[in-house]
Scaffold this motif. Sequence first.
Motif, short mmCIF file in Angstrom:
data_model
loop_
_atom_site.label_atom_id
_atom_site.label_comp_id
_atom_site.label_asym_id
_atom_site.label_seq_id
_atom_site.Cartn_x
_atom_site.Cartn_y
_atom_site.Cartn_z
N PRO A 22 4.29 35.39 -15.95
CA PRO A 22 3.14 34.70 -16.56
C PRO A 22 3.37 34.23 -17.99
CG PRO A 22 2.75 37.08 -16.43
CD PRO A 22 4.01 36.81 -15.66
N ASP A 23 4.43 34.72 -18.65
CA ASP A 23 4.72 34.24 -20.01
C ASP A 23 5.39 32.87 -20.02
OD1 ASP A 23 3.67 36.55 -21.14
OD2 ASP A 23 5.60 37.60 -21.11
N ASN A 24 5.78 32.39 -18.86
CA ASN A 24 6.42 31.08 -18.74
C ASN A 24 5.35 30.04 -18.42
OD1 ASN A 24 7.72 28.78 -17.42
ND2 ASN A 24 9.59 29.99 -17.41
N GLY A 25 5.10 29.13 -19.35
CA GLY A 25 4.03 28.14 -19.19
C GLY A 25 4.23 27.23 -18.00
N TYR A 26 5.47 26.87 -17.72
CA TYR A 26 5.75 25.99 -16.58
C TYR A 26 5.42 26.72 -15.27
CZ TYR A 26 7.98 22.20 -14.03
OH TYR A 26 8.21 21.12 -13.21
N PHE A 27 5.80 28.00 -15.20
CA PHE A 27 5.50 28.78 -14.00
C PHE A 27 3.99 28.94 -13.82
CE2 PHE A 27 9.65 31.29 -13.03
CZ PHE A 27 10.39 30.13 -13.22
N ARG A 28 3.25 29.17 -14.92
CA ARG A 28 1.78 29.27 -14.83
C ARG A 28 1.20 27.98 -14.27
NH1 ARG A 28 2.09 31.43 -20.07
NH2 ARG A 28 1.17 29.55 -20.98
N ALA A 29 1.73 26.84 -14.68
CA ALA A 29 1.23 25.56 -14.20
C ALA A 29 1.51 25.38 -12.71
CB ALA A 29 1.86 24.42 -15.00
N LYS A 30 2.67 25.86 -12.24
CA LYS A 30 2.99 25.76 -10.81
C LYS A 30 2.06 26.65 -9.98
CE LYS A 30 5.80 23.57 -9.20
NZ LYS A 30 5.73 22.16 -8.74
N VAL A 31 1.70 27.83 -10.51
CA VAL A 31 0.73 28.70 -9.82
C VAL A 31 -0.62 28.00 -9.73
CG1 VAL A 31 -0.55 30.87 -9.96
CG2 VAL A 31 1.91 30.85 -10.41
N ALA A 32 -1.05 27.33 -10.80
CA ALA A 32 -2.31 26.58 -10.78
C ALA A 32 -2.27 25.48 -9.73
CB ALA A 32 -2.59 26.00 -12.17
N GLN A 33 -1.13 24.78 -9.64
CA GLN A 33 -0.96 23.74 -8.62
C GLN A 33 -1.08 24.34 -7.22
OE1 GLN A 33 3.04 22.34 -8.11
NE2 GLN A 33 2.40 20.30 -7.46
N GLU A 34 -0.42 25.47 -7.00
CA GLU A 34 -0.49 26.13 -5.69
C GLU A 34 -1.93 26.51 -5.33
OE1 GLU A 34 2.14 29.43 -5.25
OE2 GLU A 34 3.91 28.34 -5.93
N ASN A 35 -2.68 27.00 -6.31
CA ASN A 35 -4.07 27.40 -6.05
C ASN A 35 -4.94 26.22 -5.65
OD1 ASN A 35 -3.49 30.09 -6.57
ND2 ASN A 35 -4.08 29.98 -8.73
N LEU A 36 -4.71 25.06 -6.26
CA LEU A 36 -5.44 23.85 -5.86
C LEU A 36 -5.16 23.49 -4.40
CD1 LEU A 36 -4.92 21.55 -8.99
CD2 LEU A 36 -7.09 22.52 -8.22
N ILE A 37 -3.90 23.60 -4.02
CA ILE A 37 -3.49 23.28 -2.64
C ILE A 37 -4.16 24.22 -1.65
CG2 ILE A 37 -1.52 23.25 -1.05
CD1 ILE A 37 0.20 22.51 -3.61
N LYS A 38 -4.15 25.51 -1.97
CA LYS A 38 -4.73 26.51 -1.07
C LYS A 38 -6.24 26.32 -0.90
CE LYS A 38 -1.19 29.89 -2.33
NZ LYS A 38 -0.89 31.10 -3.13
N ALA A 39 -6.89 25.82 -1.94
CA ALA A 39 -8.35 25.64 -1.90
C ALA A 39 -8.77 24.28 -1.33
CB ALA A 39 -8.93 25.81 -3.30
N SER A 40 -7.81 23.40 -1.07
CA SER A 40 -8.14 22.01 -0.72
C SER A 40 -8.70 21.82 0.68
CB SER A 40 -6.89 21.13 -0.87
OG SER A 40 -5.95 21.43 0.17
N GLY A 41 -8.37 22.72 1.59
CA GLY A 41 -8.78 22.52 2.98
C GLY A 41 -7.82 21.68 3.78
N ILE A 42 -6.80 21.11 3.15
CA ILE A 42 -5.78 20.32 3.86
C ILE A 42 -4.70 21.28 4.36
CG2 ILE A 42 -4.03 18.50 3.61
CD1 ILE A 42 -5.80 17.35 1.34
N PRO A 43 -4.28 21.18 5.63
CA PRO A 43 -3.18 22.04 6.10
C PRO A 43 -1.95 21.86 5.20
CG PRO A 43 -4.22 20.93 7.94
CD PRO A 43 -4.79 20.30 6.70
N TYR A 44 -1.30 22.96 4.86
CA TYR A 44 -0.24 22.87 3.84
C TYR A 44 0.91 23.81 4.12
CZ TYR A 44 -1.77 27.35 1.88
OH TYR A 44 -2.07 28.69 1.70
N THR A 45 2.03 23.50 3.47
CA THR A 45 3.16 24.41 3.36
C THR A 45 3.68 24.32 1.92
OG1 THR A 45 3.80 24.00 5.66
CG2 THR A 45 5.44 25.05 4.23
N ILE A 46 3.81 25.46 1.26
CA ILE A 46 4.41 25.50 -0.07
C ILE A 46 5.83 26.04 0.08
CG2 ILE A 46 4.35 26.59 -2.36
CD1 ILE A 46 1.24 26.71 -1.98
#
Length: 253
Positions: free
Chosen positions: A103-127
Amino acid sequence: MKIVVIGGTGLIGSKLVKNLRERGHDVLAAAPNTGVNTITREGLAEAMDGAQIVVDVANAPVWEDKAVLEFFETSGRNLLAAEAAAGVRHHVALSIVGSERLPDNGYFRAKVAQENLIKASGIPYTILRATQFFEFVGGIAQAGTVDDEIRLSPALFQPIASDDVAAALADVAVAPPVNGTVEVAGPEAIPLDEVVRRYLRATKDPRKVVPDVHARYFGSVLDDQSLTPGGNARIGAIRFEDWLGQSTAQAGR
């Protein structure tokens, strides 16, 4: 199938587009330089028209923590909204092994935020979460350099060739959505300091690598689990030594 690759002109995107076209798919390489911008939404709705699958391999153009987060959140929201409107049936995104563990890596935090948007979108997905690319090792060396010394963690590191990442993405894209995460990593787990030492030897770089368990990797202290995959990861075929030999031979031409 029509497949849209967001970030389709970059390192991974260009290899993925080639791979999918060779498999016979109708592939659109979508990027700002091809008229598709996920931040301004320019060309986005048109790109989605008729698309069944979207693969997002876009990379933030900046590294500052706040700007990276804004990029992935804005791009993610705009892209997912356009996909929902177009009826896209599979959203694939490239992320990073261990993102939530650093979590101290800002880029990694941003990728987690991106993943959370995908999971909440309702569109079938694969990360697809990949380990660090071989192509990044030189940058890692540079980031750890102070004077003529490179201080790096000896924690295990399992980097992967970008060709293997593109191949894994192509396989995942045309398979049914898993509505979850798949990991891909290189064939060997090697201490990070040793990976960089081998890179410097191959490129005839005189800098000295000093192992330091307290050395930070882009803001984070590492252990052997930080950047390595779990037990069910897909493993790439290309070894670091083979990639090094090929890339240094090409550079010497």
